[in-house]
Enzyme design. Structure first.
Site, PDB file in Angstrom:
ATOM      1  N   ASP A   1       0.875  -1.331  -0.105  1.00  0.00           N
ATOM      2  CA  ASP A   1       0.002  -0.035  -0.099  1.00  0.00           C
ATOM      3  C   ASP A   1       0.816   1.130  -0.014  1.00  0.00           C
ATOM      4  O   ASP A   1       2.111   1.120   0.156  1.00  0.00           O
ATOM      5  CB  ASP A   1      -1.040   0.024   1.285  1.00  0.00           C
ATOM      6  CG  ASP A   1      -0.055  -0.019   2.645  1.00  0.00           C
ATOM      7  OD1 ASP A   1       0.816  -0.785   2.593  1.00  0.00           O
ATOM      8  OD2 ASP A   1      -0.634   0.868   3.562  1.00  0.00           O
TER       9      ASP A   1
ATOM     10  N   GLU B   1       0.100  -0.996   5.810  1.00  0.00           N
ATOM     11  CA  GLU B   1       1.185  -0.790   6.569  1.00  0.00           C
ATOM     12  C   GLU B   1       1.161   0.845   7.042  1.00  0.00           C
ATOM     13  O   GLU B   1       1.174   1.244   8.134  1.00  0.00           O
ATOM     14  CB  GLU B   1       2.494  -0.644   6.048  1.00  0.00           C
ATOM     15  CG  GLU B   1       3.620  -0.606   6.939  1.00  0.00           C
ATOM     16  CD  GLU B   1       4.147   0.802   7.128  1.00  0.00           C
ATOM     17  OE1 GLU B   1       5.060   1.115   7.845  1.00  0.00           O
ATOM     18  OE2 GLU B   1       3.907   1.655   6.126  1.00  0.00           O
TER      19      GLU B   1
HETATM   20 ZN   LIG Z   1       6.713   2.287   4.240  1.00  0.00          ZN
END
Ligand SMILES: [Zn+2]
Length: 474
Positions: free
Chosen positions: A111, A178
């Site tokens: 992401d 994340e």
């Molecule tokens: Zn990163």
């Protein structure tokens, strides 16, 4: 006089001891990386796998990424076992030749953060077009961290095509959230390992990089391998005091009480100290510094205070030697002529190795010393990670892979200040290292999460070469 001479001799001996030889990169030829690798990267950058702060995602983009993965790397799809976690995160398992040792994990997140509307016009190329121009690949994720997802995939692809098989089992894992905490990606991947009794000997995640002109007083590039990451803890201070009409205020309002507490906490930070990752870094880079700095850094027993003072002079330096305190939210008041009864503030602490939630709460109580303020921890505290051993087999292999691809850099251990997805793997992984083989310098540092994120094609190819070498060595 004799004492002074003895002292001088001691200083010089330590200084020259610190000038000892370091391992050198062998001059192995660069393996050819196909243009298809650049094309793949460009295609992947077009898929908007964006994590939004409100946890919303466009699942169609993530599903398109899944399909693209399967189609673009047929040999990986055919030869490695593949498990999808929470619909959008991935675990690939590559069986090694030797099953007697615990596996290792190469981790990256797929992401990216969004591109803010009013920043889009400042990009030289559209951030979602994966533009290849001026020997450079442009787009959101070119550095953080899609480059690693693609770099690892290309390296595996290369190894399969060239009959290179790792000795140990390797897991390649790609989390999908994340940037908003990793609760559905990394955390679920870790749960999968736990439930299946799989334990990693080592993992490699993002965190630090090759640096150029970022380490003061060192001219050469320094490859910093993170050997620990700091912890994370948020605390709320709140108070309720009679409010009323602002024409007749009492001597201290709820806002005053909380602001005074914040001001005290700002003045009196948690104590500073040099922890092992920082000490090891100083010991490694000292020989590369001018003589005067070398004498200081090689004699911490005498100049410890001077070293700490100079660290405290910069934000990065200060964050390396203490648990930091940052006031991030202040809530109170709604109307200009009403004194609010309630005021609260949130503080975010980043924990240095050795400090815990209790250290922070004790510190706050002692510094503010005010019974009117309620202190509560928000959410779950992430403890500071353990410190990886630089003598381990894995550290040596990461270091060797760096030197084989980037022979002129100095390799040094370091401390990761921000939190990465690796925090979720503490229970299923013995030791984690934090490194990406990309060159960061003052000119591209701000492009991460910022404008014109990009990587030179040749640097991307070296990125892949590093992972190929690491797989070969493992
Ligand atoms: Zn990163």
């Amino acid at each position: 006089m004799l004492l002074i001479l003895g002292l001088l001799l001691g200083l010089l001996l330590n200084t020259f001891w610190a000038s000892k030889e370091r391992p050198n990169g062998s001059t192995i030829p660069k393996v050819p990386i196909s243009e298809q690798a650049v094309r793949h990267f460009s295609e992947a950058l077009k898929l908007k796998t964006i994590s939004y702060m409100d946890y919303g995602i466009d699942s169609s983009e993530y599903l398109a990424f899944n399909d693209w993965l399967e189609l673009s790397y047929p040999s990986i799809t055919n030869q490695l076992s593949h498990t999808v976690i929470s619909d959008f995160s991935h675990i690939y398992h590559w069986e090694g030749k030797d099953q007697s040792q615990d596996p290792i994990m190469l981790y990256a997140h797929l992401d990216v953060v969004q591109v803010i509307d009013n920043e889009k016009e400042h990009w030289q190329y559209d951030p979602w077009q994966g533009q290849v121009a001026n020997d450079t690949i442009w787009g959101r994720g070119a550095l953080d961290d899609k480059v690693a997802v693609l770099g690892i995939l290309e390296a595996v692809n290369y190894c399969i095509a060239n009959n290179i098989k790792p000795r140990r089992d390797i897991y390649f894992c790609f989390g999908h959230d994340e940037e908003v905490g990793g609760n559905y990606g990394a955390r679920k991947i870790a749960e999968y390992f736990k439930n299946n009794g799989i334990r990693m000997a080592y993992a490699l995640d993002e965190g630090l990089t090759i640096t150029e002109n970022l380490v003061p007083n060192v001219d050469k590039q320094v490859s910093l391998i993170g050997i620990a990451q700091k912890g994370y803890c948020s605390v709320e201070l709140s108070t309720r005091i009679d409010g009323g009409h602002s024409s007749m205020p009492s001597s201290e309002t709820s806002i005053d009480v909380i602001s005074n507490a914040l001001s005290e906490l700002n003045k009196k930070g948690l104590p500073s100290r040099l922890t092992s990752p920082v000490e090891q870094m100083l010991a490694t880079i000292a020989p590369e510094m001018p003589f005067f700095q070398r004498v200081i850094l090689s004699n911490k027993w005498l100049f410890g205070r001077i070293i700490k003072n100079s660290y405290e002079g910069s934000n990065v330096g200060n964050a390396s030697i203490r648990t930091t305190t940052a006031a991030t939210i202040f809530t109170s008041g709604q109307q200009e002529n009403i004194i609010p009864e309630q005021a609260s503030a949130t503080l975010n602490f980043r924990l240095l190795q050795g400090d815990t939630e209790k250290t922070i709460l004790d510190h706050i109580k002692k510094v503010i010393n005010d019974d009117r303020i309620e202190i509560s921890v928000i959410g779950k505290t992430t403890p500071a990670s353990n410190i990886a051993d630089t003598n381990s087999e894995f550290y040596q292999k990461v270091e060797q892979s760096i030197l084989d691809v980037f022979p002129s850099t100095i390799v040094s251990p370091g401390l990761v200040m921000a939190g990465t997805d690796a925090k979720h793997f503490m229970d299923v992984c013995e030791e984690t290292l934090y490194f990406r083989p990309m060159i960061m310098h003052p000119k591209n540092l701000h492009t991460i999460h910022g404008i014109n994120e990009r990587i030179a094609i040749e640097e991307y190819k070296d990125f892949i070469r590093f992972y190929i070498r690491l797989i070969e060595l493992n």
